[in-house]
Design a protein around this motif. Structure first.
Motif, PDB file in Angstrom:
ATOM      1  N   VAL B  11     -44.527  30.209  47.310  1.00 20.07           N
ATOM      2  CA  VAL B  11     -45.694  30.854  47.900  1.00 20.07           C
ATOM      3  C   VAL B  11     -46.935  30.248  47.264  1.00 20.07           C
ATOM      4  O   VAL B  11     -47.098  30.273  46.045  1.00 20.07           O
ATOM      5  CB  VAL B  11     -45.676  32.390  47.648  1.00 20.07           C
ATOM      6  CG1 VAL B  11     -46.920  33.047  48.217  1.00 20.07           C
ATOM      7  CG2 VAL B  11     -44.426  33.016  48.252  1.00 20.07           C
ATOM      8  N   GLU B  12     -47.798  29.653  48.098  1.00 16.12           N
ATOM      9  CA  GLU B  12     -49.013  29.058  47.545  1.00 16.12           C
ATOM     10  C   GLU B  12     -50.223  29.471  48.345  1.00 16.12           C
ATOM     11  O   GLU B  12     -50.090  29.992  49.457  1.00 16.12           O
ATOM     12  CB  GLU B  12     -48.886  27.534  47.468  1.00 16.12           C
ATOM     13  CG  GLU B  12     -48.717  26.861  48.788  1.00 16.12           C
ATOM     14  CD  GLU B  12     -48.422  25.366  48.668  1.00 16.12           C
ATOM     15  OE1 GLU B  12     -48.553  24.801  47.581  1.00 16.12           O
ATOM     16  OE2 GLU B  12     -48.073  24.767  49.699  1.00 16.12           O
ATOM     17  N   LEU B  13     -51.388  29.249  47.773  1.00 14.62           N
ATOM     18  CA  LEU B  13     -52.624  29.577  48.497  1.00 14.62           C
ATOM     19  C   LEU B  13     -52.847  28.555  49.593  1.00 14.62           C
ATOM     20  O   LEU B  13     -52.567  27.370  49.426  1.00 14.62           O
ATOM     21  CB  LEU B  13     -53.803  29.595  47.522  1.00 14.62           C
ATOM     22  CG  LEU B  13     -53.778  30.770  46.543  1.00 14.62           C
ATOM     23  CD1 LEU B  13     -54.682  30.492  45.355  1.00 14.62           C
ATOM     24  CD2 LEU B  13     -54.206  32.055  47.224  1.00 14.62           C
ATOM     25  N   THR B  18     -59.823  29.499  47.378  1.00 15.25           N
ATOM     26  CA  THR B  18     -60.049  29.169  45.964  1.00 15.25           C
ATOM     27  C   THR B  18     -58.869  29.594  45.097  1.00 15.25           C
ATOM     28  O   THR B  18     -58.328  30.680  45.283  1.00 15.25           O
ATOM     29  CB  THR B  18     -61.328  29.879  45.457  1.00 15.25           C
ATOM     30  OG1 THR B  18     -62.353  29.658  46.410  1.00 15.25           O
ATOM     31  CG2 THR B  18     -61.760  29.338  44.119  1.00 15.25           C
ATOM     32  N   ASP B  19     -58.485  28.722  44.196  1.00 17.87           N
ATOM     33  CA  ASP B  19     -57.352  28.967  43.313  1.00 17.87           C
ATOM     34  C   ASP B  19     -57.894  29.113  41.889  1.00 17.87           C
ATOM     35  O   ASP B  19     -57.947  28.158  41.125  1.00 17.87           O
ATOM     36  CB  ASP B  19     -56.402  27.758  43.436  1.00 17.87           C
ATOM     37  CG  ASP B  19     -55.227  27.804  42.478  1.00 17.87           C
ATOM     38  OD1 ASP B  19     -55.071  28.814  41.765  1.00 17.87           O
ATOM     39  OD2 ASP B  19     -54.472  26.819  42.434  1.00 17.87           O
ATOM     40  N   SER B  43     -48.886  27.758  42.046  1.00 14.40           N
ATOM     41  CA  SER B  43     -48.136  28.485  43.075  1.00 14.40           C
ATOM     42  C   SER B  43     -46.991  29.258  42.422  1.00 14.40           C
ATOM     43  O   SER B  43     -46.714  29.085  41.236  1.00 14.40           O
ATOM     44  CB  SER B  43     -47.587  27.525  44.134  1.00 14.40           C
ATOM     45  OG  SER B  43     -46.802  26.523  43.555  1.00 14.40           O
ATOM     46  N   LYS B  44     -46.364  30.125  43.213  1.00 12.70           N
ATOM     47  CA  LYS B  44     -45.259  30.933  42.704  1.00 12.70           C
ATOM     48  C   LYS B  44     -43.961  30.496  43.359  1.00 12.70           C
ATOM     49  O   LYS B  44     -43.955  30.117  44.532  1.00 12.70           O
ATOM     50  CB  LYS B  44     -45.462  32.404  43.083  1.00 12.70           C
ATOM     51  CG  LYS B  44     -46.534  33.157  42.376  1.00 12.70           C
ATOM     52  CD  LYS B  44     -46.229  33.531  40.957  1.00 12.70           C
ATOM     53  CE  LYS B  44     -44.891  34.196  40.719  1.00 12.70           C
ATOM     54  NZ  LYS B  44     -44.653  34.403  39.279  1.00 12.70           N
ATOM     55  N   MET B  45     -42.875  30.563  42.600  1.00 11.65           N
ATOM     56  CA  MET B  45     -41.558  30.287  43.171  1.00 11.65           C
ATOM     57  C   MET B  45     -40.691  31.518  42.961  1.00 11.65           C
ATOM     58  O   MET B  45     -40.726  32.139  41.897  1.00 11.65           O
ATOM     59  CB  MET B  45     -40.891  29.132  42.427  1.00 11.65           C
ATOM     60  CG  MET B  45     -41.395  27.776  42.802  1.00 11.65           C
ATOM     61  SD  MET B  45     -40.684  27.174  44.355  1.00 11.65           S
ATOM     62  CE  MET B  45     -39.135  26.536  43.765  1.00 11.65           C
ATOM     63  N   PHE B  46     -39.913  31.864  43.967  1.00  9.76           N
ATOM     64  CA  PHE B  46     -38.936  32.948  43.834  1.00  9.76           C
ATOM     65  C   PHE B  46     -37.569  32.400  44.208  1.00  9.76           C
ATOM     66  O   PHE B  46     -37.420  31.785  45.267  1.00  9.76           O
ATOM     67  CB  PHE B  46     -39.291  34.112  44.769  1.00  9.76           C
ATOM     68  CG  PHE B  46     -40.667  34.666  44.547  1.00  9.76           C
ATOM     69  CD1 PHE B  46     -40.954  35.415  43.417  1.00  9.76           C
ATOM     70  CD2 PHE B  46     -41.682  34.433  45.458  1.00  9.76           C
ATOM     71  CE1 PHE B  46     -42.234  35.926  43.204  1.00  9.76           C
ATOM     72  CE2 PHE B  46     -42.961  34.940  45.251  1.00  9.76           C
ATOM     73  CZ  PHE B  46     -43.234  35.688  44.120  1.00  9.76           C
ATOM     74  N   GLU B  47     -36.600  32.612  43.340  1.00  9.42           N
ATOM     75  CA  GLU B  47     -35.227  32.228  43.663  1.00  9.42           C
ATOM     76  C   GLU B  47     -34.467  33.509  43.968  1.00  9.42           C
ATOM     77  O   GLU B  47     -34.249  34.330  43.079  1.00  9.42           O
ATOM     78  CB  GLU B  47     -34.584  31.476  42.505  1.00  9.42           C
ATOM     79  CG  GLU B  47     -35.122  30.055  42.390  1.00  9.42           C
ATOM     80  CD  GLU B  47     -34.572  29.332  41.172  1.00  9.42           C
ATOM     81  OE1 GLU B  47     -35.389  28.782  40.405  1.00  9.42           O
ATOM     82  OE2 GLU B  47     -33.337  29.347  40.980  1.00  9.42           O
TER      83      GLU B  47
END
Lengths: 82, 82
Positions: B11-13, B18-19, B43-47
């Motif tokens: 999941v990213e912007l 703006t980040d 960004s975020k990663m989910f497994e």
């Protein structure tokens, strides 16, 4: 011309370290009706643009960035993806 | 036997959003002497482990999880990696 290298760094919690964000997301997904979710692990990704054409030098720099800022060696492991 | 599928969700912007985390990390890296860092994107990663052997069904479920919980469609884009 100066080249650039894009380096991806994945920072995650080491095995055995509790991942409260992942646990909460799992709980929320179950509550929302996603009953077959049995585990969620969260991690962070950083995409870093380095003004360095040499990929191996960029990797070494990324390694130093992890040690100095991006990862806490007590709880995090990291992976550098070129 | 019930199979399992591990799905990775990034999941990213969206472009143009703006980040602040990325900007702050860039600033900190520059201050720490990493002068050739010209950009950082976070960004975020989910497994997610899903009790579902059918990969396509697991992908559809992951898509629904993004829509219902993991991503905010106004600011986030997501990628599902099987």
């Amino acid at each position: 011309m100066v080249g650039e290298t894009k380096v991806k760094i994945k920072v995650e919690l080491k095995e055995g370290i509790t991942d409260p964000e992942g646990l909460n997301i799992k709980k929320s997904l179950n509550l929302l009706g996603f009953d077959n979710v049995s585990g969620v692990k969260s991690s962070k990704m950083f995409e870093i643009t380095i003004k360095e054409a040499d990929k191996e030098k960029a990797r070494t720099e990324a390694e130093n960035m992890c040690k100095k800022l991006l990862a806490n060696p007590i709880i995090h492991s990291y992976e550098i993806i070129l």
